[in-house]
Scaffold this motif. Structure first.
Motif, PDB file in Angstrom:
ATOM      1  N   THR A 146       4.811  -4.975   9.672  1.00 12.35           N
ATOM      2  CA  THR A 146       5.314  -3.615   9.598  1.00 12.35           C
ATOM      3  C   THR A 146       5.568  -3.191   8.159  1.00 12.35           C
ATOM      4  O   THR A 146       5.511  -2.038   7.817  1.00 12.35           O
ATOM      5  CB  THR A 146       6.632  -3.546  10.403  1.00 12.35           C
ATOM      6  OG1 THR A 146       6.306  -3.403  11.750  1.00 12.35           O
ATOM      7  CG2 THR A 146       7.503  -2.405  10.000  1.00 12.35           C
ATOM      8  N   GLU A 147       5.850  -4.171   7.309  1.00  8.77           N
ATOM      9  CA  GLU A 147       6.174  -3.878   5.911  1.00  8.77           C
ATOM     10  C   GLU A 147       4.923  -3.417   5.172  1.00  8.77           C
ATOM     11  O   GLU A 147       3.837  -3.924   5.410  1.00  8.77           O
ATOM     12  CB  GLU A 147       6.705  -5.141   5.223  1.00  8.77           C
ATOM     13  CG  GLU A 147       8.001  -5.654   5.814  1.00  8.77           C
ATOM     14  CD  GLU A 147       9.127  -4.650   5.675  1.00  8.77           C
ATOM     15  OE1 GLU A 147       9.317  -4.135   4.562  1.00  8.77           O
ATOM     16  OE2 GLU A 147       9.806  -4.370   6.666  1.00  8.77           O
ATOM     17  N   PRO A 148       5.097  -2.478   4.214  1.00 11.61           N
ATOM     18  CA  PRO A 148       3.934  -2.110   3.396  1.00 11.61           C
ATOM     19  C   PRO A 148       3.399  -3.330   2.667  1.00 11.61           C
ATOM     20  O   PRO A 148       4.161  -4.216   2.295  1.00 11.61           O
ATOM     21  CB  PRO A 148       4.518  -1.097   2.400  1.00 11.61           C
ATOM     22  CG  PRO A 148       5.756  -0.592   3.037  1.00 11.61           C
ATOM     23  CD  PRO A 148       6.291  -1.713   3.868  1.00 11.61           C
ATOM     24  N   GLU A 149       2.073  -3.357   2.491  1.00  8.65           N
ATOM     25  CA  GLU A 149       1.458  -4.498   1.808  1.00  8.65           C
ATOM     26  C   GLU A 149       1.753  -4.423   0.319  1.00  8.65           C
ATOM     27  O   GLU A 149       1.531  -3.400  -0.302  1.00  8.65           O
ATOM     28  CB  GLU A 149      -0.069  -4.442   1.956  1.00  8.65           C
ATOM     29  CG  GLU A 149      -0.540  -4.598   3.370  1.00  8.65           C
ATOM     30  CD  GLU A 149      -2.014  -4.267   3.506  1.00  8.65           C
ATOM     31  OE1 GLU A 149      -2.755  -4.316   2.512  1.00  8.65           O
ATOM     32  OE2 GLU A 149      -2.420  -3.940   4.635  1.00  8.65           O
ATOM     33  N   THR A 150       2.239  -5.529  -0.227  1.00  7.35           N
ATOM     34  CA  THR A 150       2.455  -5.589  -1.670  1.00  7.35           C
ATOM     35  C   THR A 150       1.115  -5.848  -2.329  1.00  7.35           C
ATOM     36  O   THR A 150       0.336  -6.668  -1.869  1.00  7.35           O
ATOM     37  CB  THR A 150       3.435  -6.721  -2.005  1.00  7.35           C
ATOM     38  OG1 THR A 150       4.600  -6.483  -1.238  1.00  7.35           O
ATOM     39  CG2 THR A 150       3.784  -6.738  -3.482  1.00  7.35           C
ATOM     40  N   GLN A 151       0.834  -5.113  -3.375  1.00  2.00           N
ATOM     41  CA  GLN A 151      -0.448  -5.266  -4.049  1.00  2.00           C
ATOM     42  C   GLN A 151      -0.358  -6.341  -5.119  1.00  2.00           C
ATOM     43  O   GLN A 151       0.524  -6.319  -5.961  1.00  2.00           O
ATOM     44  CB  GLN A 151      -0.857  -3.940  -4.700  1.00  2.00           C
ATOM     45  CG  GLN A 151      -1.076  -2.844  -3.671  1.00  2.00           C
ATOM     46  CD  GLN A 151      -2.228  -3.137  -2.755  1.00  2.00           C
ATOM     47  OE1 GLN A 151      -3.317  -3.456  -3.200  1.00  2.00           O
ATOM     48  NE2 GLN A 151      -1.998  -3.050  -1.461  1.00  2.00           N
ATOM     49  N   ILE A 152      -1.276  -7.291  -5.073  1.00  2.00           N
ATOM     50  CA  ILE A 152      -1.319  -8.337  -6.096  1.00  2.00           C
ATOM     51  C   ILE A 152      -2.342  -7.913  -7.142  1.00  2.00           C
ATOM     52  O   ILE A 152      -3.511  -7.691  -6.835  1.00  2.00           O
ATOM     53  CB  ILE A 152      -1.707  -9.694  -5.475  1.00  2.00           C
ATOM     54  CG1 ILE A 152      -0.672 -10.053  -4.419  1.00  2.00           C
ATOM     55  CG2 ILE A 152      -1.824 -10.770  -6.540  1.00  2.00           C
ATOM     56  CD1 ILE A 152      -1.163 -11.022  -3.390  1.00  2.00           C
ATOM     57  N   LYS A 153      -1.894  -7.763  -8.344  1.00  2.00           N
ATOM     58  CA  LYS A 153      -2.783  -7.277  -9.402  1.00  2.00           C
ATOM     59  C   LYS A 153      -3.315  -8.430 -10.246  1.00  2.00           C
ATOM     60  O   LYS A 153      -2.628  -9.396 -10.473  1.00  2.00           O
ATOM     61  CB  LYS A 153      -2.040  -6.307 -10.327  1.00  2.00           C
ATOM     62  CG  LYS A 153      -1.604  -5.047  -9.630  1.00  2.00           C
ATOM     63  CD  LYS A 153      -1.104  -4.027 -10.602  1.00  2.00           C
ATOM     64  CE  LYS A 153      -2.154  -3.586 -11.580  1.00  2.00           C
ATOM     65  NZ  LYS A 153      -3.345  -3.018 -10.965  1.00  2.00           N
ATOM     66  N   THR A 154      -4.555  -8.297 -10.693  1.00  2.00           N
ATOM     67  CA  THR A 154      -5.098  -9.297 -11.603  1.00  2.00           C
ATOM     68  C   THR A 154      -4.881  -8.793 -13.027  1.00  2.00           C
ATOM     69  O   THR A 154      -4.670  -7.611 -13.246  1.00  2.00           O
ATOM     70  CB  THR A 154      -6.600  -9.512 -11.357  1.00  2.00           C
ATOM     71  OG1 THR A 154      -7.258  -8.291 -11.668  1.00  2.00           O
ATOM     72  CG2 THR A 154      -6.884  -9.911  -9.934  1.00  2.00           C
ATOM     73  N   GLN A 155      -4.984  -9.710 -13.974  1.00  2.00           N
ATOM     74  CA  GLN A 155      -4.763  -9.376 -15.385  1.00  2.00           C
ATOM     75  C   GLN A 155      -5.748  -8.311 -15.880  1.00  2.00           C
ATOM     76  O   GLN A 155      -5.421  -7.512 -16.727  1.00  2.00           O
ATOM     77  CB  GLN A 155      -4.956 -10.639 -16.230  1.00  2.00           C
ATOM     78  CG  GLN A 155      -3.890 -11.702 -15.987  1.00  2.00           C
ATOM     79  CD  GLN A 155      -2.645 -11.443 -16.813  1.00  2.00           C
ATOM     80  OE1 GLN A 155      -2.760 -11.228 -17.993  1.00  2.00           O
ATOM     81  NE2 GLN A 155      -1.496 -11.457 -16.182  1.00  2.00           N
ATOM     82  N   THR A 156      -6.959  -8.318 -15.332  1.00  2.00           N
ATOM     83  CA  THR A 156      -7.997  -7.438 -15.858  1.00  2.00           C
ATOM     84  C   THR A 156      -7.845  -5.990 -15.385  1.00  2.00           C
ATOM     85  O   THR A 156      -8.398  -5.083 -15.986  1.00  2.00           O
ATOM     86  CB  THR A 156      -9.383  -7.946 -15.418  1.00  2.00           C
ATOM     87  OG1 THR A 156      -9.328  -8.188 -14.026  1.00  2.00           O
ATOM     88  CG2 THR A 156      -9.773  -9.210 -16.158  1.00  2.00           C
ATOM     89  N   GLU A 157      -7.093  -5.778 -14.316  1.00  2.00           N
ATOM     90  CA  GLU A 157      -6.948  -4.420 -13.801  1.00  2.00           C
ATOM     91  C   GLU A 157      -5.999  -3.614 -14.696  1.00  2.00           C
ATOM     92  O   GLU A 157      -4.954  -4.107 -15.085  1.00  2.00           O
ATOM     93  CB  GLU A 157      -6.341  -4.435 -12.394  1.00  2.00           C
ATOM     94  CG  GLU A 157      -7.322  -4.799 -11.314  1.00  2.00           C
ATOM     95  CD  GLU A 157      -6.626  -4.857  -9.975  1.00  2.00           C
ATOM     96  OE1 GLU A 157      -6.801  -3.942  -9.183  1.00  2.00           O
ATOM     97  OE2 GLU A 157      -5.878  -5.815  -9.758  1.00  2.00           O
ATOM     98  N   THR A 158      -6.380  -2.405 -14.964  1.00  2.00           N
ATOM     99  CA  THR A 158      -5.457  -1.559 -15.723  1.00  2.00           C
ATOM    100  C   THR A 158      -4.630  -0.765 -14.732  1.00  2.00           C
ATOM    101  O   THR A 158      -5.125  -0.331 -13.700  1.00  2.00           O
ATOM    102  CB  THR A 158      -6.220  -0.563 -16.613  1.00  2.00           C
ATOM    103  OG1 THR A 158      -7.293  -0.044 -15.859  1.00  2.00           O
ATOM    104  CG2 THR A 158      -6.701  -1.221 -17.881  1.00  2.00           C
TER     105      THR A 158
END
Ligand code: S3P
Length: 194
Positions: free
Chosen positions: A4-16
């Motif tokens: 039910t919880e919103p998905e936490t976004q996992i960011k990579t180093q290369t993404e701005t």
């Protein structure tokens, strides 16, 4: 079944990361089935460092049933009522990108909820019906309202003006990749900042 919880976004180093408009707390994606609401929503959320919530997944999690099961067991009218309560609950979250179901805007209560929730901005992902239908046929998602293609086209025609009217921004997606759509959307959003 998804959480039910919103998905936490996992960011990579290369993404701005781009900052979300400061005055907003919720970005809502609307459009017909196959518009790319979930794909683009996840990309957008990662790009601005917000969480992603899919209304269908939120509804499935709250009812502990799949969308086809809800249609089969209770019919479309009951599905729509459950969808409205899931929407009200989803709009309680902040810093989320929310992907609506294709039919969510048909209900006046839902449109009012979206319009009247502060700091909430709706974006319509637009494409012609044949493109959307073809995309859906390539996806492995059970959609009861697509069983009859002619009826689905009528739904599209009925909904199209509603999508346009309720959105502060319309983005054409036909000739763009999801990443290009996210970039176009962020540029258009930046121009709209107060
Ligand atoms: C529907 C769209 C679906 C889902 C349900 C009904 C519709 O969501 O809510 O199958 O009426 O257009 P997606 O647009 O995410 O496929």
């Amino acid at each position: 079944m998804t959480s039910t919880e919103p998905e936490t976004q996992i960011k990579t180093q290369t993404e701005t990361m781009t900052h979300a408009p400061i005055h907003l707390k919720r970005l809502v994606l609307t459009g017909f089935m196959g518009a790319g609401k979930s794909t683009i929503g996840r990309l957008l959320a990662a790009r601005i460092g917000w969480n992603f919530l899919d209304l269908d997944a939120h509804l499935e999690s709250r009812t502990n049933a799949t969308i086809p099961q809800l249609f089969e067991q209770h019919g479309e009218a009951r599905f729509r009522r459950l969808e409205s309560t899931a929407l009200a609950s989803a709009l309680g979250y902040s810093n989320i990108v929310l992907a609506l179901g294709g039919g969510t805007p048909e209900d006046l209560t839902n449109r009012l909820l979206l319009e009247q929730t502060p700091a909430t901005f709706t974006i319509f992902l637009d494409a012609p019906f044949p493109t959307l239908f073809d995309r859906c046929m390539l996806q492995d998602i059970a959609r009861p309202v697509l069983e009859d293609p002619a009826a689905a086209q009528l739904r599209f025609e009925r909904r199209h003006p509603l999508y346009r009217r309720m959105a502060g921004l319309t983005i054409a997606t036909s000739n763009q990749t999801p990443t290009q759509t996210v970039e176009a959307l962020l540029r258009a959003l930046a121009e709209k900042r107060p």
